[in-house]
Design an enzyme around this catalytic site. Structure first.
Site, PDB file in Angstrom:
ATOM      1  N   HIS A  55      17.000 146.179  22.945  1.00 45.93           N
ATOM      2  CA  HIS A  55      18.043 145.761  23.480  1.00 45.93           C
ATOM      3  C   HIS A  55      18.912 146.564  24.573  1.00 45.93           C
ATOM      4  O   HIS A  55      18.788 147.924  24.111  1.00 45.93           O
ATOM      5  CB  HIS A  55      19.370 145.230  22.498  1.00 45.93           C
ATOM      6  CG  HIS A  55      19.601 146.183  21.710  1.00 45.93           C
ATOM      7  ND1 HIS A  55      18.761 146.636  20.557  1.00 45.93           N
ATOM      8  CD2 HIS A  55      20.547 147.221  21.502  1.00 45.93           C
ATOM      9  CE1 HIS A  55      19.552 147.547  19.687  1.00 45.93           C
ATOM     10  NE2 HIS A  55      20.668 147.997  20.430  1.00 45.93           N
TER      11      HIS A  55
ATOM     12  N   HIS B 217      21.973 147.875  26.442  1.00 45.04           N
ATOM     13  CA  HIS B 217      23.654 147.570  26.174  1.00 45.04           C
ATOM     14  C   HIS B 217      24.137 147.606  27.757  1.00 45.04           C
ATOM     15  O   HIS B 217      23.686 148.331  28.678  1.00 45.04           O
ATOM     16  CB  HIS B 217      24.277 148.662  25.789  1.00 45.04           C
ATOM     17  CG  HIS B 217      24.015 148.920  24.167  1.00 45.04           C
ATOM     18  ND1 HIS B 217      24.827 148.644  23.382  1.00 45.04           N
ATOM     19  CD2 HIS B 217      22.941 149.299  23.690  1.00 45.04           C
ATOM     20  CE1 HIS B 217      24.502 149.014  22.002  1.00 45.04           C
ATOM     21  NE2 HIS B 217      23.204 149.238  22.361  1.00 45.04           N
TER      22      HIS B 217
HETATM   23  P1  5GP Z   1      22.034 149.926  18.758  1.00 42.48           P
HETATM   24  O1  5GP Z   1      23.178 150.813  17.957  1.00 42.48           O
HETATM   25  O2  5GP Z   1      21.010 149.442  17.887  1.00 42.48           O
HETATM   26  O3  5GP Z   1      21.903 150.531  19.917  1.00 42.48           O
HETATM   27  O4  5GP Z   1      23.115 148.609  19.219  1.00 42.48           O
HETATM   28  C1  5GP Z   1      23.225 147.506  18.210  1.00 42.48           C
HETATM   29  C2  5GP Z   1      24.485 146.883  18.703  1.00 42.48           C
HETATM   30  O5  5GP Z   1      24.347 145.647  18.087  1.00 42.48           O
HETATM   31  C3  5GP Z   1      25.819 147.379  18.166  1.00 42.48           C
HETATM   32  O6  5GP Z   1      26.443 147.714  19.375  1.00 42.48           O
HETATM   33  C4  5GP Z   1      26.574 146.393  17.347  1.00 42.48           C
HETATM   34  O7  5GP Z   1      27.716 146.250  17.563  1.00 42.48           O
HETATM   35  C5  5GP Z   1      25.520 145.211  17.662  1.00 42.48           C
HETATM   36  N1  5GP Z   1      25.440 143.983  16.670  1.00 42.48           N
HETATM   37  C6  5GP Z   1      25.278 144.181  15.514  1.00 42.48           C
HETATM   38  N2  5GP Z   1      25.202 142.955  14.861  1.00 42.48           N
HETATM   39  C7  5GP Z   1      25.441 142.316  15.531  1.00 42.48           C
HETATM   40  C8  5GP Z   1      25.640 140.757  15.446  1.00 42.48           C
HETATM   41  O8  5GP Z   1      25.267 140.241  14.471  1.00 42.48           O
HETATM   42  N3  5GP Z   1      25.771 140.194  16.821  1.00 42.48           N
HETATM   43  C9  5GP Z   1      26.564 140.701  17.931  1.00 42.48           C
HETATM   44  N4  5GP Z   1      26.419 139.977  18.726  1.00 42.48           N
HETATM   45  N5  5GP Z   1      26.077 142.077  18.113  1.00 42.48           N
HETATM   46  C10 5GP Z   1      25.596 142.744  17.119  1.00 42.48           C
END
Ligand code: 5GP
Ligand code: ZN
Length: 116
Positions: A102, A104
């Site tokens: 993903h 951001h």
């Molecule tokens: P990472 O830490 O892997 O780069 O980012 C994962 C992101 O996913 C985090 O910013 C977290 O807030 C978001 N996230 C986790 N679970 C969910 C969810 O069930 N729905 C949404 N919309 N975001 C989520």
């Protein structure tokens, strides 16, 4: 479409769990982050499962890879005031917590550097 049964973001792609979507097409889905770090915090995910950026670039065709980038730019332009930031975290050192690639897209405030 190749999705992973247990993967959280694949479930959002399949609409099995709700998300506040701002964009959806054949190649990408974009939705608001549950724990926003900026006035606009949107996650852009490829519709086909790839755990990491490195897996995605190895398997995705040019069209899919290009759409992933163009969608991030589209969201940034749509919600940004005067610019935006795109971040991809990979692996433990990168701080990745959800293992479906993903981007951001953060916008709506001034960003500082370096990130934490
Ligand atoms: P990472 O830490 O892997 O780069 O980012 C994962 C992101 O996913 C985090 O910013 C977290 O807030 C978001 N996230 C986790 N679970 C969910 C969810 O069930 N729905 C949404 N919309 N975001 C989520
Ligand atoms: Zn997935």
């Amino acid at each position: 479409m190749a999705t992973d049964d247990a993967c959280l973001f694949c479930k959002i792609v399949r609409r099995e769990i709700p998300a506040d979507e701002v964009l959806r097409d054949e190649h990408v889905v974009a939705f608001r982050d549950l724990n926003p770090q900026a006035p606009t915090h949107v996650l852009v995910v490829p519709t086909e499962h790839a755990a990491h950026l490195s897996d995605f670039v190895a398997s995705a065709g040019g069209d899919r890879a290009a759409r992933f980038l163009s969608a991030a730019s589209e969201i940034g332009r749509r919600f940004g005031r005067d610019g935006y930031r795109v971040v991809m975290n990979e692996g433990p050192d990168g701080g990745q917590t959800v293992h479906h690639l993903h981007a951001h897209v953060l916008a709506g405030r001034h960003m500082t550097w370096p990130p934490g």
